[in-house]
Design a protein around this motif. Structure first.
Motif, PDB file in Angstrom:
ATOM      1  N   GLN A 156     -15.095  -9.409  -9.208  1.00  0.00           N
ATOM      2  CA  GLN A 156     -14.474 -10.735  -9.294  1.00  0.00           C
ATOM      3  C   GLN A 156     -13.057 -10.642  -9.859  1.00  0.00           C
ATOM      4  OE1 GLN A 156     -17.384 -12.768 -11.679  1.00  0.00           O
ATOM      5  NE2 GLN A 156     -18.651 -13.293  -9.928  1.00  0.00           N
ATOM      6  N   LEU A 157     -12.877  -9.848 -10.907  1.00  0.00           N
ATOM      7  CA  LEU A 157     -11.541  -9.657 -11.478  1.00  0.00           C
ATOM      8  C   LEU A 157     -10.593  -9.054 -10.449  1.00  0.00           C
ATOM      9  CD1 LEU A 157     -12.482  -8.282 -15.001  1.00  0.00           C
ATOM     10  CD2 LEU A 157     -11.126 -10.330 -14.558  1.00  0.00           C
ATOM     11  N   LYS A 158     -11.076  -8.074  -9.717  1.00  0.00           N
ATOM     12  CA  LYS A 158     -10.261  -7.404  -8.710  1.00  0.00           C
ATOM     13  C   LYS A 158      -9.835  -8.393  -7.626  1.00  0.00           C
ATOM     14  CE  LYS A 158     -12.205  -4.406  -5.981  1.00  0.00           C
ATOM     15  NZ  LYS A 158     -12.795  -3.215  -5.346  1.00  0.00           N
ATOM     16  N   LEU A 159     -10.748  -9.214  -7.168  1.00  0.00           N
ATOM     17  CA  LEU A 159     -10.417 -10.201  -6.134  1.00  0.00           C
ATOM     18  C   LEU A 159      -9.380 -11.214  -6.616  1.00  0.00           C
ATOM     19  CD1 LEU A 159     -13.868 -10.979  -4.493  1.00  0.00           C
ATOM     20  CD2 LEU A 159     -11.884  -9.904  -3.421  1.00  0.00           C
ATOM     21  N   ARG A 160      -9.496 -11.630  -7.868  1.00  0.00           N
ATOM     22  CA  ARG A 160      -8.595 -12.669  -8.396  1.00  0.00           C
ATOM     23  C   ARG A 160      -7.246 -12.146  -8.854  1.00  0.00           C
ATOM     24  NH1 ARG A 160     -13.335 -15.494 -11.334  1.00  0.00           N
ATOM     25  NH2 ARG A 160     -13.130 -13.646 -12.576  1.00  0.00           N
ATOM     26  N   HIS A 161      -7.175 -10.880  -9.277  1.00  0.00           N
ATOM     27  CA  HIS A 161      -5.972 -10.427  -9.979  1.00  0.00           C
ATOM     28  C   HIS A 161      -5.267  -9.208  -9.385  1.00  0.00           C
ATOM     29  CE1 HIS A 161      -6.767 -13.235 -13.200  1.00  0.00           C
ATOM     30  NE2 HIS A 161      -8.025 -12.880 -13.123  1.00  0.00           N
ATOM     31  N   PHE A 162      -5.731  -8.692  -8.261  1.00  0.00           N
ATOM     32  CA  PHE A 162      -5.102  -7.495  -7.708  1.00  0.00           C
ATOM     33  C   PHE A 162      -4.727  -7.703  -6.251  1.00  0.00           C
ATOM     34  CE2 PHE A 162      -5.283  -3.228  -5.733  1.00  0.00           C
ATOM     35  CZ  PHE A 162      -4.283  -2.624  -6.477  1.00  0.00           C
ATOM     36  N   ASN A 163      -3.541  -7.209  -5.868  1.00  0.00           N
ATOM     37  CA  ASN A 163      -3.084  -7.190  -4.482  1.00  0.00           C
ATOM     38  C   ASN A 163      -3.068  -8.561  -3.816  1.00  0.00           C
ATOM     39  OD1 ASN A 163      -2.543  -4.517  -4.440  1.00  0.00           O
ATOM     40  ND2 ASN A 163      -4.380  -3.905  -3.366  1.00  0.00           N
ATOM     41  N   LYS A 164      -2.530  -9.548  -4.488  1.00  0.00           N
ATOM     42  CA  LYS A 164      -2.490 -10.886  -3.913  1.00  0.00           C
ATOM     43  C   LYS A 164      -1.564 -10.985  -2.703  1.00  0.00           C
ATOM     44  CE  LYS A 164      -3.674 -13.318  -8.084  1.00  0.00           C
ATOM     45  NZ  LYS A 164      -3.296 -14.299  -9.067  1.00  0.00           N
ATOM     46  N   ASN A 165      -0.630 -10.068  -2.552  1.00  0.00           N
ATOM     47  CA  ASN A 165       0.361 -10.182  -1.486  1.00  0.00           C
ATOM     48  C   ASN A 165       0.155  -9.205  -0.336  1.00  0.00           C
ATOM     49  OD1 ASN A 165       1.780 -12.221  -2.850  1.00  0.00           O
ATOM     50  ND2 ASN A 165       2.705 -10.691  -4.169  1.00  0.00           N
ATOM     51  N   ILE A 166      -1.088  -8.794  -0.096  1.00  0.00           N
ATOM     52  CA  ILE A 166      -1.325  -7.888   1.028  1.00  0.00           C
ATOM     53  C   ILE A 166      -2.060  -8.638   2.132  1.00  0.00           C
ATOM     54  CG2 ILE A 166      -1.332  -5.818  -0.405  1.00  0.00           C
ATOM     55  CD1 ILE A 166      -4.385  -5.792  -0.166  1.00  0.00           C
ATOM     56  N   SER A 167      -2.023  -8.089   3.316  1.00  0.00           N
ATOM     57  CA  SER A 167      -2.695  -8.722   4.448  1.00  0.00           C
ATOM     58  C   SER A 167      -4.205  -8.627   4.280  1.00  0.00           C
ATOM     59  CB  SER A 167      -2.280  -8.038   5.744  1.00  0.00           C
ATOM     60  OG  SER A 167      -2.852  -6.742   5.816  1.00  0.00           O
ATOM     61  N   ALA A 168      -4.918  -9.475   4.998  1.00  0.00           N
ATOM     62  CA  ALA A 168      -6.381  -9.452   4.952  1.00  0.00           C
ATOM     63  C   ALA A 168      -6.912  -8.110   5.443  1.00  0.00           C
ATOM     64  CB  ALA A 168      -6.944 -10.594   5.788  1.00  0.00           C
ATOM     65  N   LEU A 169      -6.281  -7.556   6.485  1.00  0.00           N
ATOM     66  CA  LEU A 169      -6.713  -6.253   6.996  1.00  0.00           C
ATOM     67  C   LEU A 169      -6.552  -5.170   5.937  1.00  0.00           C
ATOM     68  CD1 LEU A 169      -7.681  -4.308   9.168  1.00  0.00           C
ATOM     69  CD2 LEU A 169      -5.312  -4.163   9.980  1.00  0.00           C
ATOM     70  N   GLU A 170      -5.385  -5.150   5.275  1.00  0.00           N
ATOM     71  CA  GLU A 170      -5.167  -4.135   4.247  1.00  0.00           C
ATOM     72  C   GLU A 170      -6.139  -4.333   3.089  1.00  0.00           C
ATOM     73  OE1 GLU A 170      -1.687  -2.159   1.502  1.00  0.00           O
ATOM     74  OE2 GLU A 170      -1.089  -3.527   3.091  1.00  0.00           O
ATOM     75  N   ALA A 171      -6.436  -5.567   2.717  1.00  0.00           N
ATOM     76  CA  ALA A 171      -7.409  -5.830   1.645  1.00  0.00           C
ATOM     77  C   ALA A 171      -8.783  -5.285   2.035  1.00  0.00           C
ATOM     78  CB  ALA A 171      -7.486  -7.322   1.346  1.00  0.00           C
ATOM     79  N   ASP A 172      -9.179  -5.487   3.298  1.00  0.00           N
ATOM     80  CA  ASP A 172     -10.463  -4.957   3.762  1.00  0.00           C
ATOM     81  C   ASP A 172     -10.471  -3.429   3.733  1.00  0.00           C
ATOM     82  OD1 ASP A 172     -11.442  -7.512   4.178  1.00  0.00           O
ATOM     83  OD2 ASP A 172     -11.062  -7.494   6.347  1.00  0.00           O
ATOM     84  N   LEU A 173      -9.363  -2.819   4.156  1.00  0.00           N
ATOM     85  CA  LEU A 173      -9.265  -1.357   4.117  1.00  0.00           C
ATOM     86  C   LEU A 173      -9.315  -0.844   2.685  1.00  0.00           C
ATOM     87  CD1 LEU A 173      -6.556  -0.778   6.856  1.00  0.00           C
ATOM     88  CD2 LEU A 173      -9.002  -0.271   7.024  1.00  0.00           C
ATOM     89  N   ASP A 174      -8.651  -1.541   1.762  1.00  0.00           N
ATOM     90  CA  ASP A 174      -8.707  -1.166   0.349  1.00  0.00           C
ATOM     91  C   ASP A 174     -10.140  -1.246  -0.162  1.00  0.00           C
ATOM     92  OD1 ASP A 174      -6.062  -0.539   0.004  1.00  0.00           O
ATOM     93  OD2 ASP A 174      -5.549  -2.381  -1.072  1.00  0.00           O
ATOM     94  N   GLU A 175     -10.852  -2.288   0.244  1.00  0.00           N
ATOM     95  CA  GLU A 175     -12.217  -2.507  -0.225  1.00  0.00           C
ATOM     96  C   GLU A 175     -13.131  -1.342   0.139  1.00  0.00           C
ATOM     97  OE1 GLU A 175     -15.217  -4.286  -2.259  1.00  0.00           O
ATOM     98  OE2 GLU A 175     -13.140  -4.968  -2.197  1.00  0.00           O
ATOM     99  N   ILE A 176     -12.924  -0.737   1.306  1.00  0.00           N
ATOM    100  CA  ILE A 176     -13.780   0.388   1.704  1.00  0.00           C
ATOM    101  C   ILE A 176     -13.162   1.737   1.361  1.00  0.00           C
ATOM    102  CG2 ILE A 176     -14.986  -0.905   3.491  1.00  0.00           C
ATOM    103  CD1 ILE A 176     -13.227   0.544   5.579  1.00  0.00           C
ATOM    104  N   GLY A 177     -11.995   1.695   0.689  1.00  0.00           N
ATOM    105  CA  GLY A 177     -11.414   2.923   0.164  1.00  0.00           C
ATOM    106  C   GLY A 177     -10.507   3.685   1.110  1.00  0.00           C
ATOM    107  N   VAL A 178     -10.036   3.047   2.175  1.00  0.00           N
ATOM    108  CA  VAL A 178      -9.142   3.752   3.107  1.00  0.00           C
ATOM    109  C   VAL A 178      -7.789   3.077   3.268  1.00  0.00           C
ATOM    110  CG1 VAL A 178     -11.035   4.803   4.400  1.00  0.00           C
ATOM    111  CG2 VAL A 178     -10.151   2.577   5.128  1.00  0.00           C
ATOM    112  N   GLY A 179      -7.473   2.146   2.376  1.00  0.00           N
ATOM    113  CA  GLY A 179      -6.186   1.451   2.430  1.00  0.00           C
ATOM    114  C   GLY A 179      -5.060   2.333   1.927  1.00  0.00           C
ATOM    115  N   LEU A 180      -3.870   1.758   1.876  1.00  0.00           N
ATOM    116  CA  LEU A 180      -2.709   2.472   1.384  1.00  0.00           C
ATOM    117  C   LEU A 180      -2.899   2.893  -0.062  1.00  0.00           C
ATOM    118  CD1 LEU A 180       0.120   0.186   2.788  1.00  0.00           C
ATOM    119  CD2 LEU A 180      -0.595   2.413   3.656  1.00  0.00           C
ATOM    120  N   ARG A 181      -2.427   4.060  -0.391  1.00  0.00           N
ATOM    121  CA  ARG A 181      -2.482   4.511  -1.799  1.00  0.00           C
ATOM    122  C   ARG A 181      -1.274   3.966  -2.507  1.00  0.00           C
ATOM    123  NH1 ARG A 181      -6.360   8.536  -2.772  1.00  0.00           N
ATOM    124  NH2 ARG A 181      -7.204   9.280  -0.831  1.00  0.00           N
TER     125      ARG A 181
END
Length: 109
Positions: free
Chosen positions: A83-108
């Motif tokens: 919940q903290l991660k969803l509310r306070h991290f990466n607010k300015n990225i695309s939905a696709l990049e957020a999904d990729l981050d969630e499964i661990g393959v997004g941009l480093r």
């Protein structure tokens, strides 16, 4: 006299430096904020989310060893962390990049 964050068991110089960059400059301030608000500040300042870092902070503020968190307690902390991660991290990225981050393959970052 103010105590440094690193005076709290299990929070070393690296954690102290990250908290300082996020505006948390003393052990007293950290204790007053609490783990969730302090971790939110870390995420908002650009620190990458890391579950072990979050629950180590929770344990440290309770005066417990960092690896003392197990079972249902750890599962509940994982929910809070997500919940903290969803509310306070990466607010300015695309939905696709957020999904990729969630499964661990997004941009480093």
């Amino acid at each position: 006299m103010t105590e440094p964050v690193s005076s709290i068991r299990n929070l070393g110089p690296a954690y102290e430096a990250s908290l300082f960059r996020a505006g948390v400059t003393s052990a007293e301030q950290l204790r007053t904020l609490g783990a969730d608000a302090a971790y939110a500040k870390l995420l908002e300042s650009g620190d990458r989310p890391h579950f072990i870092g979050y629950y180590a902070l929770v344990m440290a503020l309770q005066g417990r060893p960092w690896n003392d968190c197990k079972g249902a307690e750890k599962d509940a902390l994982r929910v809070k962390f997500d919940q903290l991660k969803l509310r306070h991290f990466n607010k300015n990225i695309s939905a696709l990049e957020a999904d990729l981050d969630e499964i661990g393959v997004g941009l480093r970052r």
